[in-house]
Design an enzyme around this catalytic site. Structure first.
Site, PDB file in Angstrom:
ATOM      1  CB  THR A 141      -0.966   0.005   1.204  1.00  0.00           C
ATOM      2  OG1 THR A 141      -0.219  -0.107   2.407  1.00  0.00           O
ATOM      3  CG2 THR A 141      -1.967  -1.126   1.098  1.00  0.00           C
ATOM      4  CE  LYS A 177       0.490  -3.199   3.373  1.00  0.00           C
ATOM      5  NZ  LYS A 177      -0.029  -2.153   4.288  1.00  0.00           N
ATOM      6  CB  THR A 190       2.614  -7.831  10.932  1.00  0.00           C
ATOM      7  OG1 THR A 190       3.119  -8.150  12.190  1.00  0.00           O
ATOM      8  CG2 THR A 190       3.192  -8.724   9.883  1.00  0.00           C
ATOM      9  CD  GLU A 212       2.457   5.282   6.359  1.00  0.00           C
ATOM     10  OE1 GLU A 212       1.637   4.642   5.696  1.00  0.00           O
ATOM     11  OE2 GLU A 212       2.149   5.985   7.332  1.00  0.00           O
ATOM     12  CG  ASN A 270      -0.044   8.576   7.836  1.00  0.00           C
ATOM     13  OD1 ASN A 270      -0.711   7.649   7.416  1.00  0.00           O
ATOM     14  ND2 ASN A 270       1.250   8.472   8.118  1.00  0.00           N
ATOM     15  CB  SER A 308      -8.329  12.300   2.991  1.00  0.00           C
ATOM     16  OG  SER A 308      -7.706  13.201   2.123  1.00  0.00           O
TER      17      SER A 308
END
Lengths: 389, 389
Positions: free
Chosen positions: B149, B171, B182, B262, B384, B389
């Site tokens: 993702t 992932k 995880t 991230e 984020n 969104s």
């Protein structure tokens, strides 16, 4: 006005050269001119608590204080025996200026952890502050400026009781976690109260205010809240009214911290209702308030309820019993999560106001609790990546 | 190679139109071609766990699985009975393609919480994946791409045991918290192992790896780790070697998650030694790893030890007994905190490497633990604040 709103208090805020910011007011003095010298304090539970916290916790234990000296520009935390001696020396200096004993003087410091203060400047600053002491509006304002660090504005409160007054100031913007989310706070009153009532009122007031805000989940080494009562109004306060007013003062100051949270673009109120107990509601509210992912979503004006329920889902069932399929979530009045799943469309939520209201109903009882937090923004990262590094 | 490195496994990764990203591979299928169909799984403890987690937890309970289907582009979490039926329908589709029962098929989903999947696309994708099944290198690589993702790169592992192999893919990039950090992970082996050994090895392996990384303290609703054993090597694995290798595979994949956290610019290893117990060391390590303030400081290349010790100070004494004045902290080999106070100057620390090592000695015992986290950057907030969104 701030701390000088109540009768029987004088204050000062001066530039002592402690802060790295040239010319910034960085040293405040608040003196209780009596006739009473009643006091109470609550402090950070952090095990690496700063030297001034260790000192002040000790001297306020008997329920009496004559004055408080506060500095920004250095936390005097993790500074060992030498740091502790600096707090003692500072208290002794103020005591000699006021003609009293060091045991009557609380010391508060805020700023970078791990460095000793420039003691000569603190002591010279204490003299300058003593010379500037005044019971007027400007003196209170100066004191509230002198304790600011990353705060963008001073935070003060003034309340009227029946025949007496309460004033207060606080600093705090980052390193704000629920236990005890404050940094430094001084509340003054001219009510005639006993040390027991002062302690009870402060403890009860902080538990539902400063202990229920969370900017970044990071607990400070220096958090201190002090309540000083001069009795100068001559009015014996009704205990219930007094407790309610102290709680109101704490709530106002706590709300101002959230309104000035580092880099924040939204103030977020999280109210959990329908809980089996107040502790359950509080645990759920705090779990949601601690979610970096949610806080980022809010900064992007995204009412991401998936990040709300995934945070709720981390609270153990024995702490907060509830059925995930009975949970509802409203954001700014729009029920976007119903029966633990999607409700009305997220696009219906107006995210333009600075204040965002998240209302969670666990449908598992009658208890409730409210916590406040801020969103997580680029600016928060910027401030804390570069703070005095 | 990934999951097809072990003999007895075929895999595929296809674009099924589930992801919002046009043409992205978003559906993976991993089939255990036997002769054994041994399996074990560990799952998120989140109370809002997703439909596929509820399904997969149930079907793996007997220690056997024939295949796993995984999709990105939607988490199928908080989707109620309809969402659960989607997981059932997906398992039944794969079962019919493979000529087996739905109870033999695990389902994993990742993506946005709170929305149903486009089921027709998932089922059509299952057919396409079935048609593309292959035991070659490319098929394993395709599967590892299909589960990504916000990951910027696929994460895989290949290890050789004595006569058998272990492969794996994972992932995960955000919503990574220690219980269970995880998102989705499939580990395959051609060793001949019992369901009991598989369960034991997976449980032990995850506890010291996936449960000890923390990108953002946010726990997912969908975390799933599956271990599938085909027995195709014909070699009965030595239990101790097998457990060690599964732990090594988990460690490699967990480390890759941290390396792709991230927005991260630094991977941070926190090792706590001198603890009274492993739990104490772990609690201290996790408290430090959870500090937004520290993570911001590291992103600004500031080895701010004050933020390390103030986090340590939040761990209750009954959880981790230690004397604050005995604590030392090294960052990248430089002892910047000694006796709980300032040590060598922070400017001596070289913060240019991506990997940052924080070594904390509590001087209170012989136990130790290591946790990994990432720094907190502008980019994390950006990702984020704007994610779907």
């Amino acid at each position: 006005m701030s701390v000088t709103f109540a009768q029987g208090f004088s204050a000062a805020g001066v530039s002592a050269g402690i802060s790295a910011v040239e010319g910034k007011k960085d040293l405040a003095l608040v003196v209780n001119d009596g006739p009473l010298d009643v006091a109470a304090g609550v402090f950070t539970p952090n095990r690496f608590c700063a030297a001034p916290v260790q000192w002040s916790r000790k001297v306020v234990a008997d329920g009496h204080l004559k004055a408080v000296i506060l500095n920004s520009g250095g936390a005097n935390a993790c500074t060992g025996a030498a740091g502790y001696q600096q707090s003692v020396d500072t208290a002794e200096k103020v005591a000699s200026l006021l003609g009293t004993e060091a045991q009557s003087i609380a010391v508060c410091s805020t700023g970078l952890i791990g460095e000793l203060l420039p003691l000569d400047r603190v002591l010279a600053g204490a003299e300058a502050a003593f010379a500037a002491l005044d019971d007027g509006e400007q003196a209170g304002a100066d004191a509230s400026h002198a304790i600011m660090t990353t705060d963008t504005k001073p935070k003060t409160v003034e309340l009227e009781g029946t025949g007496y007054r309460i004033g207060g100031m606080v600093k705090g913007s980052g390193m704000i976690a629920p236990q005890l989310a404050t940094m430094l706070c001084v509340i003054t009153t001219d009510a005639d109260v006993t040390p027991e009532l002062a302690r009870e009122a402060l403890s009860a007031g902080t538990s539902v205010t400063f202990n229920r805000i969370d900017v970044d989940g990071c607990q400070s080494t220096n958090d201190t809240v002090l309540l000083l009562a001069s009795g100068a109004s001559g009015v014996k306060a009704d205990p219930e009214e007094f407790k309610a007013l102290v709680a109101k003062a704490c709530a106002s100051l706590a709300r101002q911290i959230i309104g000035d949270g580092e880099g924040a673009s939204h103030d977020i109120r999280i109210t959990v209702t329908g809980a089996a107990s107040e502790d359950a509601a509080l645990a759920c509210g705090r779990a949601v308030a601690a979610s970096n992912l949610l806080k980022c979503a809010i900064s992007g004006n995204d009412p991401n309820w998936g990040r709300i329920v995934s945070s709720l889902g981390t609270v153990p069932p024995d702490v907060a019993p509830y059925d995930a399929e009975q949970v509802t979530v409203d954001v700014n009045g729009v029920r976007i999560c119903e029966h633990g799943g999607a409700g009305r469309d997220r696009s219906e939520v107006d995210m333009t106001p600075r204040e965002v209201h998240i209302d969670i109903d666990l449908n598992a009882g009658d208890a409730e609790a409210t916590v406040w937090t801020d969103d997580l923004t680029h600016e928060y990262v910027h401030i804390n990546a570069d703070y005095e590094s």
